[in-house]
Every structure is written in structure tokens, then in C-alpha cells.
Write a protein that holds these residues in place. Structure first.
Motif, mmCIF file in Angstrom:
data_model
loop_
_atom_site.group_PDB
_atom_site.id
_atom_site.type_symbol
_atom_site.label_atom_id
_atom_site.label_comp_id
_atom_site.label_asym_id
_atom_site.label_seq_id
_atom_site.Cartn_x
_atom_site.Cartn_y
_atom_site.Cartn_z
ATOM 1 N N LYS A 188 0.931 -1.232 -0.145
ATOM 2 C CA LYS A 188 -0.098 0.018 -0.009
ATOM 3 C C LYS A 188 0.694 1.118 -0.015
ATOM 4 O O LYS A 188 1.819 1.206 0.598
ATOM 5 C CB LYS A 188 -0.924 -0.049 1.185
ATOM 6 C CG LYS A 188 -1.937 1.069 1.324
ATOM 7 C CD LYS A 188 -2.783 0.937 2.501
ATOM 8 C CE LYS A 188 -3.756 2.117 2.429
ATOM 9 N NZ LYS A 188 -4.714 2.141 3.917
ATOM 10 N N THR A 190 1.938 5.115 0.851
ATOM 11 C CA THR A 190 1.771 6.072 1.917
ATOM 12 C C THR A 190 0.890 7.380 1.511
ATOM 13 O O THR A 190 0.865 7.509 0.168
ATOM 14 C CB THR A 190 3.003 6.443 2.521
ATOM 15 O OG1 THR A 190 3.827 7.067 1.734
ATOM 16 C CG2 THR A 190 3.978 5.193 3.089
ATOM 17 N N ASP A 191 0.499 8.217 2.372
ATOM 18 C CA ASP A 191 -0.132 9.422 1.843
ATOM 19 C C ASP A 191 0.758 10.387 0.889
ATOM 20 O O ASP A 191 0.380 10.848 -0.119
ATOM 21 C CB ASP A 191 -0.578 10.355 3.030
ATOM 22 C CG ASP A 191 -1.584 9.390 3.757
ATOM 23 O OD1 ASP A 191 -2.385 8.685 3.301
ATOM 24 O OD2 ASP A 191 -2.025 9.979 4.937
ATOM 25 N N GLU A 192 2.184 10.325 1.548
ATOM 26 C CA GLU A 192 2.990 11.242 0.777
ATOM 27 C C GLU A 192 3.418 10.460 -0.912
ATOM 28 O O GLU A 192 3.394 11.170 -1.850
ATOM 29 C CB GLU A 192 4.360 11.214 1.436
ATOM 30 C CG GLU A 192 4.362 12.175 2.546
ATOM 31 C CD GLU A 192 3.832 13.662 2.129
ATOM 32 O OE1 GLU A 192 4.583 14.073 1.266
ATOM 33 O OE2 GLU A 192 3.084 14.243 2.827
ATOM 34 N N GLU A 193 3.425 9.207 -0.956
ATOM 35 C CA GLU A 193 3.538 8.391 -2.270
ATOM 36 C C GLU A 193 2.643 8.732 -3.016
ATOM 37 O O GLU A 193 2.655 8.813 -4.227
ATOM 38 C CB GLU A 193 3.941 6.917 -1.706
ATOM 39 C CG GLU A 193 5.369 6.822 -1.270
ATOM 40 C CD GLU A 193 5.339 5.155 -0.611
ATOM 41 O OE1 GLU A 193 6.579 4.863 -0.448
ATOM 42 O OE2 GLU A 193 4.532 4.634 -0.547
ATOM 43 N N PHE A 194 1.349 8.713 -2.617
ATOM 44 C CA PHE A 194 0.035 8.948 -3.186
ATOM 45 C C PHE A 194 0.260 10.190 -3.708
ATOM 46 O O PHE A 194 -0.380 10.367 -5.051
ATOM 47 C CB PHE A 194 -1.325 8.492 -2.228
ATOM 48 C CG PHE A 194 -2.738 8.513 -3.147
ATOM 49 C CD1 PHE A 194 -2.906 7.400 -4.216
ATOM 50 C CD2 PHE A 194 -3.506 9.242 -2.916
ATOM 51 C CE1 PHE A 194 -3.791 7.403 -4.769
ATOM 52 C CE2 PHE A 194 -4.890 9.491 -3.617
ATOM 53 C CZ PHE A 194 -4.767 8.537 -4.539
ATOM 54 N N LYS A 195 0.434 11.349 -2.964
ATOM 55 C CA LYS A 195 0.445 12.492 -3.503
ATOM 56 C C LYS A 195 1.406 12.683 -4.702
ATOM 57 O O LYS A 195 1.044 13.544 -5.840
ATOM 58 C CB LYS A 195 0.654 13.483 -2.603
ATOM 59 C CG LYS A 195 -0.375 13.956 -1.426
ATOM 60 C CD LYS A 195 0.228 14.679 -0.128
ATOM 61 C CE LYS A 195 -0.934 14.822 0.776
ATOM 62 N NZ LYS A 195 -0.241 15.628 1.755
ATOM 63 N N GLN A 198 -0.480 11.255 -7.709
ATOM 64 C CA GLN A 198 -1.747 12.029 -8.234
ATOM 65 C C GLN A 198 -0.951 13.242 -8.975
ATOM 66 O O GLN A 198 -1.719 13.684 -9.863
ATOM 67 C CB GLN A 198 -2.601 12.659 -6.890
ATOM 68 C CG GLN A 198 -3.117 11.794 -6.552
ATOM 69 C CD GLN A 198 -4.179 12.246 -5.347
ATOM 70 O OE1 GLN A 198 -3.947 13.024 -4.680
ATOM 71 N NE2 GLN A 198 -5.462 11.988 -5.711
#
Length: 294
Positions: A188, A190-195, A198
Motif C-alpha cells: 500500500k 503512503t499518503d506522501e507517495e500517493f500525492k 497524483q
């Protein structure tokens, strides 16, 4: 044989019109116009019949016919003038007309080179994406294919279909800035990786906007279309790319999960129709794939 058939049709028309180069200039021009128009119609009807028998997209030839008429008819009228003036005034007229003919040919060659450059640019961007991520290679091709299916279902013309295909091919262009380790991470994000991932949508828009002939599809390819809320639904192209992207992602095996079945993917698209996906687009995609037995 196609040229021969069209040529015979032209001869027949000129014969029926009692054509003579010694007639008045308006009559010569009018009859040459009719003959050239006849040639184009017969030529493209032959091609369309051939394409229909082979199961190819014969309707695209009708778009080519309109384009060809715009290019050919003025040249035919010019040639009629040249023939008339040659018979009336002698070889000096050939010399006078040769300069604009040469200039016209150079303009046509320049236009052809521009088209080739555009195609080369598109191919280079696509190949760069393939080199970046092997999954992306097959993915963008399939998204482009599904997008074309939907466009055909919605009755889009060849020119609009081509722009839609280009947008679908380049919708992941912004992934060039995403590290390969993130694209292929099995766990999964992380929030930073997802940003970071995106952000590729914004980068896609910036890349395409910087290329003149692709600027018009920048938002279609790279816009955030994960929700219909607050979005204009007048133009369906952005939602077509979004739905095709999601459908192929669901039905493809990724590093973090196995592929879903087509039926499950259809169910998911229908469930989110009107919220994340445009219902009309979802309906067209499902009908297109099922009607083709794929």
C-alpha cells in the motif's frame, strides 16, 4: 484498377457533356469541376466498398472524401484554366503557370512533413512511457482502443475519434516524473507517495499544453476526472478516458493485486455511474465490448 474505373467515369461524364477545350472559359471550368467531382466520388465509393467487404472502418473514408474534395477541386479548376490558356495562347502560359504550381507543391510537401513530425512526436512520447513502465505500454494501447470503441458508439467522426485516441494514449504522460519504485510498489502507498503519483495528472496537462498540436487534448488526457461532482458534462471525452482507464486498471493484473473479471469491472462501473463515471459513457463502453464479443 480503382484509378482506371474513376478515369473511365470521368471520360464518360465529359463525353456526355460534349466537352471541348475551345468552349468559353466558364463552360470549360464548369465541366472540369463536374469531371473532377465525379472522379473523387467514384474513387472513394470504390474504396469504401472494398473496405466494407474487408470489415474495415469504411465511414472514415467519407471524412477523407470531404478533405480530398477541398484539396482536389481547386487544383482541378486551376488545371482546367491552364489547359484552356495553353490552347488559346500557346506554351508561354505554361511558363507563367509553372511558378504557382511549384509553390503549391512545396506547400503540400510542407504540410505532409508537419503531419509526419506530429506523428513522430506522438510515437516518441508513447515509446518513452513504455520504457518507463512496461505495464503502461499495454495499458495505454488498450485504453486508446476502448476509447475508440466508445467514440464509435456515440457516433463520433474520424477527426474527433483521432483526438480522443491521442488523449487516451497520452493520459499517463505525467508518470514520467513518478519514480519506477512507486509505480511498481507491491504494498500500500503512503499518503506522501500517493500525492506524488497524483501529481502526474497535473504534469500530463503541462507536457501536452507545451506541444502546440496536443494542447487541445491536454485537459482531456490529464484532467482529474475521478468525480463528476461540479464538472461540466457537455464534453464527454474526459469522462471517456477516465472510464477506459479505470476499466483497464480493474481488469489488469497489477503489482499489488490480481485482475478482476470483466463482469465485476462492469458492475463497479455501473455502481459508480453518475458519481465517479458518466452513465452514458459506462453504458457505451459495456455495449461496445459485449457487442464485439470481447
Amino acid at each position: 484498377s480503382n484509378d482506371l474505373i474513376a478515369g473511365c467515369a470521368v471520360y464518360g461524364v465529359l463525353h456526355l457533356l460534349n466537352f471541348s477545350i475551345y468552349e468559353s472559359l466558364p463552360l470549360v471550368i464548369a465541366k472540369v469541376f463536374v469531371a473532377a467531382f465525379t472522379y473523387e466520388i467514384v474513387n472513394y465509393v470504390d474504396l469504401a466498398i472494398d473496405s466494407a467487404f474487408r470489415g474495415e472502418a469504411w465511414r472514415e473514408l467519407l471524412y477523407d472524401l470531404r478533405k480530398s474534395l477541398i484539396e482536389v477541386l481547386p487544383l482541378a479548376l486551376f488545371s482546367g484554366l491552364l489547359g484552356k490558356f495553353y490552347f488559346d495562347y500557346g506554351t508561354l502560359m505554361l511558363v507563367m503557370f509553372s511558378v504557382p504550381l511549384i509553390l503549391g507543391r512545396e506547400l503540400a510537401a510542407s504540410f505532409a512533413r508537419m503531419n509526419e513530425t506530429q506523428k513522430s512526436t506522438l510515437d516518441t512520447l508513447t515509446r518513452t512511457l513504455e520504457a518507463k513502465d512496461k505495464y503502461t505500454a499495454g495499458h495505454v494501447e488498450r485504453v486508446a482502443m476502448f476509447a475508440k470503441y466508445i467514440g464509435e458508439e456515440l457516433g463520433y467522426g474520424p477527426k474527433r475519434l483521432e483526438r480522443l485516441r491521442q488523449a487516451a494514449l497520452l493520459h499517463d504522460a505525467g508518470k514520467l516524473i513518478v519514480p519506477s519504485a512507486l509505480l511498481n510498489k507491491p504494498g500500500k502507498l503512503t499518503d506522501e507517495e500517493f500525492k506524488v503519483i497524483q501529481r502526474h495528472e497535473f504534469v500530463t496537462i503541462e507536457i501536452l499544453k507545451s506541444i502546440d498540436f496536443l494542447a487541445s487534448i491536454a485537459y482531456v488526457a490529464g484532467g482529474d476526472h475521478n468525480s463528476m461532482e461540479g464538472k461540466s458534462t457537455k464534453k464527454l471525452e474526459p469522462f471517456i478516458v477516465a472510464a477506459c482507464d479505470a476499466f483497464d486498471a480493474m481488469t489488469s493484473t497489477r503489482s499489488y493485486r490480481k485482475a478482476l473479471s470483466m463482469e465485476v469491472a462492469f458492475e463497479e462501473l455501473n455502481k459508480k455511474g453518475g458519481k465517479q463515471f458518466h452513465p452514458k459513457v459506462v453504458e457505451a463502453l459495456i455495449h461496445a465490448i459485449e457487442s464485439r464479443g470481447e
